[in-house]
Scaffold this active site. Structure first.
Site, PDB file in Angstrom:
ATOM      1  N   GLY A 132       0.812  -1.212   0.000  1.00  0.00           N
ATOM      2  CA  GLY A 132       0.000   0.000   0.000  1.00  0.00           C
ATOM      3  C   GLY A 132       0.844   1.258   0.000  1.00  0.00           C
ATOM      4  O   GLY A 132       1.997   1.267   0.443  1.00  0.00           O
ATOM      5  N   ARG A 191       0.982  -5.854  -4.850  1.00  0.00           N
ATOM      6  CA  ARG A 191       1.075  -6.723  -3.674  1.00  0.00           C
ATOM      7  C   ARG A 191       1.540  -8.141  -4.005  1.00  0.00           C
ATOM      8  O   ARG A 191       1.383  -9.056  -3.197  1.00  0.00           O
ATOM      9  CB  ARG A 191      -0.272  -6.766  -2.943  1.00  0.00           C
ATOM     10  N   ASP A 200       5.827  -7.561   5.339  1.00  0.00           N
ATOM     11  CA  ASP A 200       5.776  -8.682   4.403  1.00  0.00           C
ATOM     12  C   ASP A 200       6.742  -8.466   3.235  1.00  0.00           C
ATOM     13  O   ASP A 200       7.443  -9.390   2.804  1.00  0.00           O
ATOM     14  CB  ASP A 200       4.357  -8.883   3.868  1.00  0.00           C
ATOM     15  N   LYS A 244       8.560   0.856   5.203  1.00  0.00           N
ATOM     16  CA  LYS A 244       7.384   1.657   4.840  1.00  0.00           C
ATOM     17  C   LYS A 244       6.118   1.045   5.409  1.00  0.00           C
ATOM     18  O   LYS A 244       5.914  -0.154   5.295  1.00  0.00           O
ATOM     19  CB  LYS A 244       7.263   1.723   3.310  1.00  0.00           C
ATOM     20  N   THR A 245       5.296   1.812   6.056  1.00  0.00           N
ATOM     21  CA  THR A 245       3.906   1.465   6.347  1.00  0.00           C
ATOM     22  C   THR A 245       3.311   2.560   7.222  1.00  0.00           C
ATOM     23  O   THR A 245       3.914   2.947   8.226  1.00  0.00           O
ATOM     24  CB  THR A 245       3.713   0.106   7.047  1.00  0.00           C
ATOM     25  N   ASP A 253       0.806   2.151   9.025  1.00  0.00           N
ATOM     26  CA  ASP A 253       0.287   1.525  10.244  1.00  0.00           C
ATOM     27  C   ASP A 253       1.253   1.655  11.415  1.00  0.00           C
ATOM     28  O   ASP A 253       0.854   1.495  12.568  1.00  0.00           O
ATOM     29  CB  ASP A 253       0.002   0.038  10.006  1.00  0.00           C
TER      30      ASP A 253
END
Length: 553
Positions: free
Chosen positions: A81, A145, A176, A202-203, A205
């Protein structure tokens, strides 16, 4: 195409680098640290990564660069994402490459990891890169993805790299994606491919973090974006004084986003999934907890408020987790077709009642019908419930309403409860990166090239001391295997990067815990406002409250 004034201005922004990276590529050397080991399951991880396990952490510092000055051709992939700042990772990598040798090339694989497998790419130029500096999104090359995890994929990746004379791949992604990077790095090392793999954290969240990685990029911008919106809603709630706003924010596995937004805006309620799991709170207990705030505020003449709900909180409720497990079993194999062929919801409801345990059916029965149906509509590729599709903000507002009606019948509640619902997710993933993310991401990309130039493989680009001014940031690298453990995935033991959940003993949560009782009953709202790009450093370069509290600031 006409550009906005902000877009034009952001193109001109010069990201700040850590002090040791400002000397120029030729004056950067390596300081090696201690050998590393994985966070858990050391023997198992070591056996799976014999060529890349146990490597040393490294730090860059000023000194003579004794690395080879050979021509470098590097591939880059955006994976998973979107997160604000991804374009600057690519820009920083490109600038470092060109600074070392004008003949160096950067190849961008299109559409994520599948671009590498399908050999779809572009070769970056100054003109192309300059269109994306300091801007949001991943549209510079697109993302995807696709997982790189099979021997067949690795062989194809090796062939594609060799066809372009690529000597290194940079994978920009989350836990992941960087797990896949570690596995690919091990394959290349085992086969003497002479191709390095470097990851970048990266994220939005915020769950790719540990003692080395202080935060993943994009978290700063995304939470500032959500906090602005939540602050705006708080101001509106305090103006109209007639609505409770239930706001779901992204965060499937961890509640870092929800916690940061709460620290920024001081809402009346913020659920923390990890606390729900720790206390084994039931849906009824959570609803009572929220209803207590609604009730007390009504007693004070305030029939309005704001509640923040993490996206994945229902997965942390023990009874709901058991319900989901039973539903997954109920619809396993051919039973899914049998269920789907039933003509009406009543028929399906009877099928569900017969298939669930008495305890789980009681939980199911108490849910609003909308949520009941969401549990049985779309499945993921493995046939499991897609919990992220559950409108948990509507679930909890409905449960709270039922609790208040029970109290009203007993004369314990005399207020009004009017609810509005919101979900903030995609609004934050592609925002113009904050100055912090613009600087941090550019540094991660620049630093990734230094790891490549010095021959490291299976490393994550690491920039730390992030709560300080950029001049004091520390650049280096850490072996990805250091973050790994073994988890059960789809019936098999798999090596994966351990997700970082909210630490209930950590300073950010403790600060929240100390203040939330006051926030629950008083109107303590704060209004962060829009992200600021120009002005005083204490406003424009402000870090997250989470990072500041973690560093004792």
């Amino acid at each position: 195409m006409k550009l906005s004034p902000l877009q034009i201005s952001r193109y001109q922004y010069n990201p700040k680098l850590p002090g040791m990276l400002r000397h120029g590529v030729s004056e950067i050397c390596v300081k090696e640290g201690e050998a590393t080991q994985s966070v858990a399951d050391q023997e198992k991880i070591k056996s799976l990564f014999p060529n890349t396990y146990g490597k040393k952490e490294i730090t860059f510092q000023k000194g003579h660069n004794n690395a080879s000055s050979k021509k470098q051709i590097v591939g880059v992939i955006l994976s998973g994402g979107q997160a604000p700042g991804g374009h600057n990772v690519v820009s920083g990598l490109y600038d470092a490459l060109k600074s070392a040798n004008k003949e160096n090339e950067l190849i961008g694989f299109l559409g994520g990891p599948s671009g590498l497998i399908e050999d779809k790419y572009i070769v970056f130029t100054d003109e192309y890169i300059d269109q994306y500096r300091n801007t949001g999104g991943f549209d510079i090359i697109g993302s995807g993805r696709t997982k790189l995890e099979t021997q067949e994929q690795f062989k194809i990746a090796e062939q594609v790299c060799k066809s372009h004379n690529i000597n290194a791949i940079v994978i920009i992604g989350g836990d992941d994606s960087n797990t896949n990077a570690a596995v690919l790095a091990e394959y290349f090392a085992a086969n003497n491919s002479n191709i390095q793999v470097i990851g970048c954290p990266k994220t939005i969240d915020g769950d790719l973090k540990n003692e080395d990685i202080e935060c993943s990029f994009g978290f700063d911008t995304a939470t500032k974006t959500y906090s602005e919106l939540i602050g705006n809603i708080e101001r509106d709630a305090n103006s109209a004084k007639k609505y409770w706003h239930f706001i779901k924010v992204m965060g499937r596995s961890a509640s870092h986003v929800a916690l940061e937004c709460a620290l920024e805006t001081q809402p009346n309620i913020c659920l923390i999934s990890e606390e729900v799991a720790e206390k084994k709170m039931s849906l009824s207990e959570i609803a009572d907890y929220i209803a207590d705030s609604v009730n007390e505020r009504a007693n004070r003449g305030m029939n309005f408020g704001v509640a923040i709900i993490p996206e994945g909180v229902v997965e942390f409720v023990p009874e709901f987790k058991k319900l989901i497990q039973e539903i997954n079993e109920l619809l396993a194999g051919s039973k899914a077709n049998e269920f789907n062929e039933l003509p009406t919801w009543n028929d399906k409801y009877q099928f569900i009642e017969k298939g669930l345990s008495e305890q789980s059916f009681k939980v199911f029965e108490a849910l609003p019908q909308l949520v009941q149906q969401q549990l049985f509509l779309e499945r993921d590729p493995h046939g499991n419930v897609q919990v992220s599709l559950i409108e948990s903000e509507k679930l909890f507002s409905a449960l709270v309403k039922d609790k208040l009606m029970e109290r009203k019948a007993k004369g314990l509640y005399k207020g009004k409860f009017s609810v509005l619902h919101h979900f903030f997710g995609y609004e934050g993933r592609c925002a113009f990166p904050s100055n912090f993310d613009a600087d941090y991401c550019y540094s991660l990309g620049y630093n990734a090239f230094m790891l490549i130039q010095y021959g490291y493989n299976g490393y994550l680009s690491k920039v730390s001391n992030l709560s300080k001014p950029a001049e004091e940031w520390v650049a280096g690298g850490m072996p990805i295997t250091k973050m790994m453990n073994i988890e059960r995935r789809h019936g098999e033991d798999k090596p994966v990067i351990r997700k970082a959940l909210v630490d209930l003993n950590g300073k950010p949560f403790k600060y929240f815990e100390e203040h939330r009782q006051i926030w629950a009953v008083e109107t303590s709202f704060t209004f962060p406002g829009a992200i600021q790009y120009y002005g005083p450093s204490e406003v424009c370069d402000l870090t997250t409250r989470t990072l500041a509290l973690e560093k004792g600031e």
